[in-house]
Scaffold this motif. Sequence first.
Motif, mmCIF file in Angstrom:
data_model
loop_
_atom_site.group_PDB
_atom_site.id
_atom_site.type_symbol
_atom_site.label_atom_id
_atom_site.label_comp_id
_atom_site.label_asym_id
_atom_site.label_seq_id
_atom_site.Cartn_x
_atom_site.Cartn_y
_atom_site.Cartn_z
ATOM 1 N N LYS A 48 0.818 -1.228 0.000
ATOM 2 C CA LYS A 48 0.000 0.000 0.000
ATOM 3 C C LYS A 48 0.843 1.266 0.000
ATOM 4 C CE LYS A 48 -3.509 1.319 2.318
ATOM 5 N NZ LYS A 48 -4.917 1.609 2.220
ATOM 6 N N SER A 135 -7.930 -0.570 3.886
ATOM 7 C CA SER A 135 -8.612 -0.553 2.593
ATOM 8 C C SER A 135 -7.596 -0.918 1.499
ATOM 9 C CB SER A 135 -9.213 0.828 2.343
ATOM 10 O OG SER A 135 -8.244 1.842 2.523
ATOM 11 N N ASN A 137 -6.304 -0.074 -1.313
ATOM 12 C CA ASN A 137 -5.927 0.947 -2.309
ATOM 13 C C ASN A 137 -4.546 1.464 -1.954
ATOM 14 O OD1 ASN A 137 -7.842 2.044 -0.044
ATOM 15 N ND2 ASN A 137 -6.415 3.705 -0.510
ATOM 16 N N SER A 143 -10.799 4.623 -1.880
ATOM 17 C CA SER A 143 -10.976 3.228 -1.454
ATOM 18 C C SER A 143 -11.755 2.417 -2.489
ATOM 19 C CB SER A 143 -11.732 3.186 -0.126
ATOM 20 O OG SER A 143 -11.018 3.887 0.862
ATOM 21 N N HIS A 222 -6.759 12.945 1.743
ATOM 22 C CA HIS A 222 -6.883 11.495 1.750
ATOM 23 C C HIS A 222 -8.020 11.169 0.804
ATOM 24 C CE1 HIS A 222 -5.084 8.247 4.128
ATOM 25 N NE2 HIS A 222 -6.211 7.577 3.957
HETATM 26 MG MG MG Z 1 -8.041 3.576 3.794
#
Ligand code: MG
Length: 318
Positions: A48, A135, A137, A143, A222
């Motif tokens: 990630k 998540s 992503n 996400s 984010h």
């Molecule tokens: Mg997340």
Amino acid sequence: MALTGKNTELAASLLKDGKLVAIPTETVYGLAALATNEKAVLHIFEVKQRPFFDPLILHFHSLDAALAHSLPADERLIKLASHFWPGPLTILLPKKDSIPGIVTSGLAQMAARVPDHPLTLELLKILDQPLAAPSANPFGYISPTEPAHVEKQLGGKVDYILDGGACTVGLESTIVGVEEGKLCIFRLGGLTVEEIEKVAGRVELSLNQSGDPKAPGQLKSHYAPTKPLLLGDIAGLRAQHPKKKLAVICFGDEHQDYGDALVFNLSKKSDLREAAINLFRYLRQADESEAELVLCSLLPEFGLGKAINDRLRRAAAE
Ligand code: MG
Ligand code: TXA
């Protein structure tokens, strides 16, 4: 391409071997490893590109399974969990040593939830061990709410995608903990403030906008698309950018004229639940479209609208 399917036995054996599996939940897809396998958990952070100060959520098949890894916890949190699990609620519990420090970024508390998805619940029961899963992503991006989203971004890096279809809530879980004796929400999400207050009484909002390591999901920027996203009155924003190719993400008012813009209506009938389900998919589609700019208006600030607006503000933040 990652192997994709509905085989929970295969997913379980891969996880036991220290591999990573993308799992469906009602909120968003998670990138899972066995929480007790530190090497596999480390691999999640690498895949990630997530900073180590950002802890992972633990997924359990039941409240009892979560409590087996918890020191004595605040009764109000247990009450919420009994009421809303399986469901889009994460609670912060004092962890036992059975949960490695890498999962919680060294914090004494672990974030725990029981996801409401039949395939993932079955997988968790086969394993009878917690799964650590953020998540699925790349850090900071939108996400994933469908298996294809995971495939597109992390396909080469996960060993299996457990295909549970499209997520039925579409927003990450609401994170609740206790701070200075008060019940606090640390991240808005798929369970509304109103629903929580009905069961547990008044809760405070502790939604830090900075780089607070307590809930980096609250980082100011984010859930962000790669294209500029502007929030505000769409007609006004359009007038400011007459020459740009535009995508518009709107809510309700079906008959509004947006000219040549590509239009993504989160819910023509102004249903916040439907808007939550569509939000991340439409943000992705707008981001992948030919548009140079994405324009979006905020939703009503109650119920799921609060969490949706939170995600939109962070997606728009620089
Ligand atoms: Mg997340
Ligand atoms: O719905 C969800 O919660 C999804 C699905 C996959 O379960 N997961 C998810 O994980 O959204 P992630 O990693 O994208 O976001 C987890 C958030 C982060 O903001 C993190 O800082 C916070 O949870 N968190 C995790 N462990 C924590 C802890 N021990 N104390 C405080 N915050 C924590």
